[in-house]
Motif scaffolding. Structure first.
Motif, PDB file in Angstrom:
ATOM      1  N   GLN A 206     104.474  81.818  62.624  1.00 19.83           N
ATOM      2  CA  GLN A 206     103.051  81.952  62.909  1.00 19.83           C
ATOM      3  C   GLN A 206     102.771  81.579  64.363  1.00 19.83           C
ATOM      4  O   GLN A 206     103.254  80.553  64.852  1.00 19.83           O
ATOM      5  N   THR A 207     102.011  82.423  65.050  1.00 18.76           N
ATOM      6  CA  THR A 207     101.686  82.133  66.450  1.00 18.76           C
ATOM      7  C   THR A 207     100.639  81.026  66.556  1.00 18.76           C
ATOM      8  O   THR A 207     100.644  80.249  67.504  1.00 18.76           O
ATOM      9  N   ALA A 208      99.755  80.956  65.559  1.00 19.49           N
ATOM     10  CA  ALA A 208      98.724  79.913  65.570  1.00 19.49           C
ATOM     11  C   ALA A 208      99.310  78.596  65.068  1.00 19.49           C
ATOM     12  O   ALA A 208     100.116  78.569  64.134  1.00 19.49           O
ATOM     13  N   ALA A 209      98.897  77.517  65.691  1.00 19.24           N
ATOM     14  CA  ALA A 209      99.354  76.200  65.261  1.00 19.24           C
ATOM     15  C   ALA A 209      98.585  75.770  64.013  1.00 19.24           C
ATOM     16  O   ALA A 209      97.404  76.111  63.852  1.00 19.24           O
ATOM     17  N   PRO A 210      99.217  75.055  63.108  1.00 17.81           N
ATOM     18  CA  PRO A 210      98.505  74.600  61.906  1.00 17.81           C
ATOM     19  C   PRO A 210      97.423  73.588  62.258  1.00 17.81           C
ATOM     20  O   PRO A 210      97.530  72.856  63.246  1.00 17.81           O
ATOM     21  N   ASP A 211      96.369  73.560  61.465  1.00 19.52           N
ATOM     22  CA  ASP A 211      95.310  72.572  61.677  1.00 19.52           C
ATOM     23  C   ASP A 211      95.813  71.164  61.367  1.00 19.52           C
ATOM     24  O   ASP A 211      95.417  70.202  62.015  1.00 19.52           O
ATOM     25  N   ILE A 212      96.676  71.075  60.364  1.00 20.75           N
ATOM     26  CA  ILE A 212      97.268  69.788  59.991  1.00 20.75           C
ATOM     27  C   ILE A 212      98.731  70.011  59.667  1.00 20.75           C
ATOM     28  O   ILE A 212      99.082  70.993  59.001  1.00 20.75           O
ATOM     29  N   ALA A 213      99.582  69.127  60.138  1.00 26.19           N
ATOM     30  CA  ALA A 213     101.013  69.203  59.839  1.00 26.19           C
ATOM     31  C   ALA A 213     101.506  67.807  59.479  1.00 26.19           C
ATOM     32  O   ALA A 213     101.136  66.826  60.135  1.00 26.19           O
ATOM     33  N   MET A 214     102.323  67.714  58.432  1.00 26.99           N
ATOM     34  CA  MET A 214     102.844  66.433  57.976  1.00 26.99           C
ATOM     35  C   MET A 214     104.299  66.588  57.552  1.00 26.99           C
ATOM     36  O   MET A 214     104.761  67.705  57.303  1.00 26.99           O
ATOM     37  N   VAL A 215     104.978  65.474  57.444  1.00 24.87           N
ATOM     38  CA  VAL A 215     106.359  65.442  56.970  1.00 24.87           C
ATOM     39  C   VAL A 215     106.383  64.719  55.630  1.00 24.87           C
ATOM     40  O   VAL A 215     105.664  63.728  55.438  1.00 24.87           O
ATOM     41  N   LEU A 216     107.195  65.212  54.710  1.00 24.82           N
ATOM     42  CA  LEU A 216     107.218  64.669  53.351  1.00 24.82           C
ATOM     43  C   LEU A 216     107.449  63.170  53.318  1.00 24.82           C
ATOM     44  O   LEU A 216     106.741  62.429  52.650  1.00 24.82           O
ATOM     45  N   ASN A 217     108.460  62.699  54.057  1.00 23.60           N
ATOM     46  CA  ASN A 217     108.844  61.287  53.949  1.00 23.60           C
ATOM     47  C   ASN A 217     108.973  60.665  55.333  1.00 23.60           C
ATOM     48  O   ASN A 217     110.025  60.160  55.705  1.00 23.60           O
ATOM     49  N   ASP A 218     107.881  60.698  56.081  1.00 20.57           N
ATOM     50  CA  ASP A 218     107.848  60.093  57.409  1.00 20.57           C
ATOM     51  C   ASP A 218     108.034  58.583  57.276  1.00 20.57           C
ATOM     52  O   ASP A 218     107.311  57.921  56.515  1.00 20.57           O
ATOM     53  N   GLU A 219     108.978  58.031  58.010  1.00 23.05           N
ATOM     54  CA  GLU A 219     109.261  56.599  57.902  1.00 23.05           C
ATOM     55  C   GLU A 219     108.049  55.748  58.268  1.00 23.05           C
ATOM     56  O   GLU A 219     107.788  54.719  57.650  1.00 23.05           O
ATOM     57  N   LYS A 220     107.303  56.160  59.275  1.00 20.79           N
ATOM     58  CA  LYS A 220     106.172  55.365  59.747  1.00 20.79           C
ATOM     59  C   LYS A 220     104.902  55.620  58.951  1.00 20.79           C
ATOM     60  O   LYS A 220     104.042  54.738  58.839  1.00 20.79           O
ATOM     61  N   ASP A 221     104.773  56.810  58.401  1.00 18.78           N
ATOM     62  CA  ASP A 221     103.519  57.157  57.725  1.00 18.78           C
ATOM     63  C   ASP A 221     103.817  58.087  56.541  1.00 18.78           C
ATOM     64  O   ASP A 221     103.486  59.268  56.571  1.00 18.78           O
ATOM     65  N   PRO A 222     104.458  57.583  55.477  1.00 15.32           N
ATOM     66  CA  PRO A 222     104.818  58.438  54.349  1.00 15.32           C
ATOM     67  C   PRO A 222     103.610  58.868  53.530  1.00 15.32           C
ATOM     68  O   PRO A 222     102.576  58.186  53.518  1.00 15.32           O
ATOM     69  N   LEU A 223     103.736  59.992  52.874  1.00 14.63           N
ATOM     70  CA  LEU A 223     102.688  60.456  51.975  1.00 14.63           C
ATOM     71  C   LEU A 223     102.625  59.554  50.747  1.00 14.63           C
ATOM     72  O   LEU A 223     103.560  58.823  50.458  1.00 14.63           O
ATOM     73  N   PRO A 224     101.512  59.590  50.002  1.00 15.61           N
ATOM     74  CA  PRO A 224     101.441  58.826  48.749  1.00 15.61           C
ATOM     75  C   PRO A 224     102.613  59.203  47.837  1.00 15.61           C
ATOM     76  O   PRO A 224     102.962  60.372  47.716  1.00 15.61           O
ATOM     77  N   TYR A 225     103.182  58.213  47.191  1.00 14.66           N
ATOM     78  CA  TYR A 225     104.421  58.418  46.437  1.00 14.66           C
ATOM     79  C   TYR A 225     104.265  59.451  45.315  1.00 14.66           C
ATOM     80  O   TYR A 225     105.151  60.288  45.113  1.00 14.66           O
ATOM     81  N   ASP A 226     103.150  59.403  44.587  1.00 14.67           N
ATOM     82  CA  ASP A 226     102.978  60.358  43.494  1.00 14.67           C
ATOM     83  C   ASP A 226     102.887  61.787  44.022  1.00 14.67           C
ATOM     84  O   ASP A 226     103.336  62.733  43.365  1.00 14.67           O
ATOM     85  N   LYS A 227     102.327  61.949  45.233  1.00 18.03           N
ATOM     86  CA  LYS A 227     102.259  63.281  45.827  1.00 18.03           C
ATOM     87  C   LYS A 227     103.637  63.730  46.302  1.00 18.03           C
ATOM     88  O   LYS A 227     103.976  64.909  46.228  1.00 18.03           O
ATOM     89  N   GLN A 228     104.425  62.800  46.808  1.00 16.68           N
ATOM     90  CA  GLN A 228     105.792  63.140  47.217  1.00 16.68           C
ATOM     91  C   GLN A 228     106.581  63.689  46.027  1.00 16.68           C
ATOM     92  O   GLN A 228     107.277  64.707  46.133  1.00 16.68           O
TER      93      GLN A 228
END
Length: 270
Positions: A206-228
């Motif tokens: 995609q040429t357009a950048a995403p409005d939001i981008a995240m990583v599944l298991n970021d060491e510094k800022d992980p997603l909520p565990y149930d969502k992972q």
């Protein structure tokens, strides 16, 4: 509810029914033990034997298809198997970066976020093999919201990208079991538009950048565990469908090869 939680809820096509409650000042023993297990899981990653096996199955299917293509089976079948020659369609496409990928249609899904309005989601997977077809290079899954009844709506697209879909490893862990891929680097992207003329192309790049981008298991800022866990379950479900789809494509080419052999050797001696 934070934007992060809203995004993950939308990505999984569901909405939480309540706000995430704050932790009590003093956690119980059960809660502390549960948090220890979560921390350990995040440290070790979200490895799954079935996911690694599915990666291997998909990779093997693509490698076998490539061998048959190199023999010219698909082109020859298009020329001679039908009553009249048909146009040969290349199985692999090229992205804007010149990399080959296989396109797999995923089943449609429904969203009840704006009930009573119901929206459809079109899904597409793009499977990238490595140049030597020894294993997979990347998997991109895209889900676009489709307006089913013609009403004005916010346009949305979500993408799940596994930049390193590994298969079963020959390496062993400390217990002597096969070392699993952690899947921690899986990326989540969210695109949103309020304009009626926005159309995200049906392409893996995609040429357009995403409005939001995240990583599944970021060491510094992980997603909520149930969502992972939910994301990994959804990813595994989609991999099963992709594995079946690539196996079906392989079977069709193998049948074309057998028909060609029969056509050549089937002499009528009567």
């Amino acid at each position: 509810m934070t934007l992060r939680f809203v995004l993950i809820a939308i990505f999984l096509f569901s909405i939480p029914t309540a706000m995430f409650a704050e932790k009590p000042a003093s956690a119980t023993l059960k809660e502390r033990e549960s948090q220890k297990q979560i921390d350990l899981q995040r440290k070790n990653g979200f490895g799954d034997n079935e996911i690694d096996t599915l990666h291997a199955n998909i990779s093997d299917n693509l490698a076998k298809i490539k061998k048959l293509q190199d023999l010219g089976v698909d082109k020859t079948a298009a020329q001679f198997l039908a009553d009249t020659p048909v146009d040969h369609k290349e199985l692999y496409k090229k992205d804007s970066e010149g990399k080959s990928y296989l396109e797999i249609k995923l089943p449609q899904g429904q969203s009840y976020i704006d009930w009573p309005r119901v929206y459809l989601y079109d899904g597409m997977a793009y499977i990238y093999p490595k140049e030597d077809f020894s294993e997979l290079d990347k998997i991109v899954m895209t889900f676009r919201r489709v307006n089913a009844d013609g009403t004005i709506h916010v346009k949305e697209m979500r993408r799940l990208i596994n930049p390193s879909p590994k298969k079963e490893s020959a390496e062993k862990d400390e217990k002597g079991d096969a070392k699993l891929d952690s899947n921690s680097d899986i990326k989540l992207e969210y695109f949103r538009s309020l304009t009626s003329d926005t159309i995200w192309p049906n392409n893996p790049v995609q040429t357009a950048a995403p409005d939001i981008a995240m990583v599944l298991n970021d060491e510094k800022d992980p997603l909520p565990y149930d969502k992972q866990k939910h994301i990994m379950m959804s990813y595994k479900k989609m991999l099963r469908k992709i594995s079946k789809a690539t196996a079906f494509k392989l079977r069709n080419i193998e049948l074309d090869q057998k028909q060609m052999i029969t056509k050549i050797l089937d002499y009528n001696t009567n």
